[in-house]
Design a protein around this motif. Sequence first.
Motif, PDB file in Angstrom:
ATOM      1  N   PRO A  12      53.829  61.427  47.789  1.00 13.42           N
ATOM      2  CA  PRO A  12      53.010  61.787  46.618  1.00 13.42           C
ATOM      3  C   PRO A  12      52.048  62.926  46.975  1.00 13.42           C
ATOM      4  N   ARG A  13      52.044  63.972  46.160  1.00 14.62           N
ATOM      5  CA  ARG A  13      51.212  65.142  46.424  1.00 14.62           C
ATOM      6  C   ARG A  13      50.532  65.612  45.148  1.00 14.62           C
ATOM      7  N   ALA A  14      49.406  66.287  45.331  1.00 13.67           N
ATOM      8  CA  ALA A  14      48.697  66.874  44.190  1.00 13.67           C
ATOM      9  C   ALA A  14      48.126  68.218  44.602  1.00 13.67           C
ATOM     10  N   TYR A  15      48.130  69.156  43.660  1.00 19.88           N
ATOM     11  CA  TYR A  15      47.527  70.473  43.855  1.00 19.88           C
ATOM     12  C   TYR A  15      46.363  70.560  42.877  1.00 19.88           C
ATOM     13  N   LEU A  16      45.156  70.595  43.392  1.00 18.71           N
ATOM     14  CA  LEU A  16      43.954  70.660  42.554  1.00 18.71           C
ATOM     15  C   LEU A  16      43.437  72.090  42.533  1.00 18.71           C
ATOM     16  N   HIS A  17      43.046  72.543  41.359  1.00 22.24           N
ATOM     17  CA  HIS A  17      42.535  73.907  41.215  1.00 22.24           C
ATOM     18  C   HIS A  17      41.397  73.920  40.209  1.00 22.24           C
ATOM     19  N   PRO A  18      40.532  74.951  40.268  1.00 20.76           N
ATOM     20  CA  PRO A  18      39.440  75.045  39.295  1.00 20.76           C
ATOM     21  C   PRO A  18      39.989  75.234  37.878  1.00 20.76           C
ATOM     22  N   GLU A  19      39.470  74.475  36.951  1.00 20.76           N
ATOM     23  CA  GLU A  19      39.900  74.568  35.556  1.00 20.76           C
ATOM     24  C   GLU A  19      39.696  75.973  34.995  1.00 20.76           C
ATOM     25  N   VAL A  20      38.631  76.651  35.419  1.00 21.16           N
ATOM     26  CA  VAL A  20      38.332  77.986  34.901  1.00 21.16           C
ATOM     27  C   VAL A  20      39.398  79.009  35.273  1.00 21.16           C
ATOM     28  N   ASP A  21      40.233  78.702  36.269  1.00 22.40           N
ATOM     29  CA  ASP A  21      41.305  79.621  36.657  1.00 22.40           C
ATOM     30  C   ASP A  21      42.431  79.665  35.634  1.00 22.40           C
ATOM     31  N   GLY A  22      42.461  78.697  34.731  1.00 25.63           N
ATOM     32  CA  GLY A  22      43.547  78.645  33.756  1.00 25.63           C
ATOM     33  C   GLY A  22      44.834  78.193  34.415  1.00 25.63           C
ATOM     34  N   SER A  23      45.949  78.750  33.958  1.00 29.14           N
ATOM     35  CA  SER A  23      47.227  78.333  34.526  1.00 29.14           C
ATOM     36  C   SER A  23      47.376  78.872  35.946  1.00 29.14           C
ATOM     37  N   VAL A  24      48.018  78.097  36.780  1.00 29.99           N
ATOM     38  CA  VAL A  24      48.186  78.429  38.192  1.00 29.99           C
ATOM     39  C   VAL A  24      49.536  79.116  38.387  1.00 29.99           C
ATOM     40  N   PRO A  25      49.540  80.316  38.986  1.00 30.88           N
ATOM     41  CA  PRO A  25      50.833  80.946  39.282  1.00 30.88           C
ATOM     42  C   PRO A  25      51.658  80.028  40.191  1.00 30.88           C
ATOM     43  N   GLY A  26      52.903  79.827  39.833  1.00 33.54           N
ATOM     44  CA  GLY A  26      53.771  78.973  40.641  1.00 33.54           C
ATOM     45  C   GLY A  26      53.661  77.495  40.330  1.00 33.54           C
TER      46      GLY A  26
ATOM     47  N   LEU B  36      55.826  74.060  41.692  1.00 32.34           N
ATOM     48  CA  LEU B  36      55.191  72.884  42.289  1.00 32.34           C
ATOM     49  C   LEU B  36      55.589  71.625  41.528  1.00 32.34           C
ATOM     50  N   ARG B  37      55.501  71.673  40.211  1.00 37.17           N
ATOM     51  CA  ARG B  37      55.875  70.503  39.397  1.00 37.17           C
ATOM     52  C   ARG B  37      57.343  70.132  39.608  1.00 37.17           C
ATOM     53  N   ALA B  38      58.207  71.144  39.684  1.00 35.00           N
ATOM     54  CA  ALA B  38      59.638  70.891  39.902  1.00 35.00           C
ATOM     55  C   ALA B  38      59.875  70.189  41.236  1.00 35.00           C
ATOM     56  N   ALA B  39      58.989  70.433  42.206  1.00 30.92           N
ATOM     57  CA  ALA B  39      59.096  69.787  43.518  1.00 30.92           C
ATOM     58  C   ALA B  39      58.412  68.425  43.533  1.00 30.92           C
ATOM     59  N   GLY B  40      57.882  67.994  42.374  1.00 24.91           N
ATOM     60  CA  GLY B  40      57.246  66.679  42.289  1.00 24.91           C
ATOM     61  C   GLY B  40      55.760  66.672  42.586  1.00 24.91           C
ATOM     62  N   VAL B  41      55.145  67.851  42.642  1.00 26.33           N
ATOM     63  CA  VAL B  41      53.708  67.955  42.921  1.00 26.33           C
ATOM     64  C   VAL B  41      52.946  67.834  41.607  1.00 26.33           C
ATOM     65  N   ARG B  42      51.913  67.011  41.595  1.00 26.13           N
ATOM     66  CA  ARG B  42      51.063  66.883  40.417  1.00 26.13           C
ATOM     67  C   ARG B  42      50.035  68.015  40.452  1.00 26.13           C
ATOM     68  N   VAL B  43      49.998  68.823  39.426  1.00 23.06           N
ATOM     69  CA  VAL B  43      49.053  69.937  39.341  1.00 23.06           C
ATOM     70  C   VAL B  43      47.929  69.506  38.412  1.00 23.06           C
ATOM     71  N   ARG B  44      46.699  69.487  38.928  1.00 23.38           N
ATOM     72  CA  ARG B  44      45.551  69.005  38.161  1.00 23.38           C
ATOM     73  C   ARG B  44      44.404  70.012  38.237  1.00 23.38           C
ATOM     74  N   ALA B  45      43.719  70.196  37.112  1.00 20.29           N
ATOM     75  CA  ALA B  45      42.553  71.076  37.044  1.00 20.29           C
ATOM     76  C   ALA B  45      41.284  70.271  37.274  1.00 20.29           C
ATOM     77  N   VAL B  46      40.358  70.839  38.031  1.00 17.22           N
ATOM     78  CA  VAL B  46      39.053  70.214  38.267  1.00 17.22           C
ATOM     79  C   VAL B  46      38.037  70.966  37.410  1.00 17.22           C
ATOM     80  N   PRO B  47      37.344  70.267  36.496  1.00 20.31           N
ATOM     81  CA  PRO B  47      36.396  70.941  35.607  1.00 20.31           C
ATOM     82  C   PRO B  47      35.104  71.339  36.314  1.00 20.31           C
ATOM     83  N   GLU B  48      34.460  72.347  35.761  1.00 19.95           N
ATOM     84  CA  GLU B  48      33.107  72.758  36.176  1.00 19.95           C
ATOM     85  C   GLU B  48      32.976  73.004  37.670  1.00 19.95           C
TER      86      GLU B  48
END
Length: 97
Positions: A44-58, A62-74
């Motif tokens: 199980p894996r997750a890629y966390l990124h700042p919400e203000v970045d909008g959509s993440v390139p790639g 990541l999702r196709a490989a089973g990685v959960r992509v989640r935005a962190v607010p503020e």
Amino acid sequence: MGGTIAVLLAARYAHLVGRVALQRSAVAAAGTEVRGVLERHAVPRAYLHPEVDGSVPGAEALRAAGVRVRAVPECGHHNMLDSPEGFARAVAEALRT
């Protein structure tokens, strides 16, 4: 990869680590090509990124490989420091799904 794990543990147990140690771990992790590591491992894996970045390139790869992509607010790019509550919620959400 060890630096990445250290950052995750430090975020969970912030009372055990100072900001300098957390920053040192993050800098060490910067030399790791994290996305490739995330795509290759079958755990199980997750890629966390700042919400203000909008959509993440790639993100689709990541999702196709089973990685959960989640935005962190503020937060900025130090999401566990900038928004500890938002970071904890994003991690909890990633662990639930």
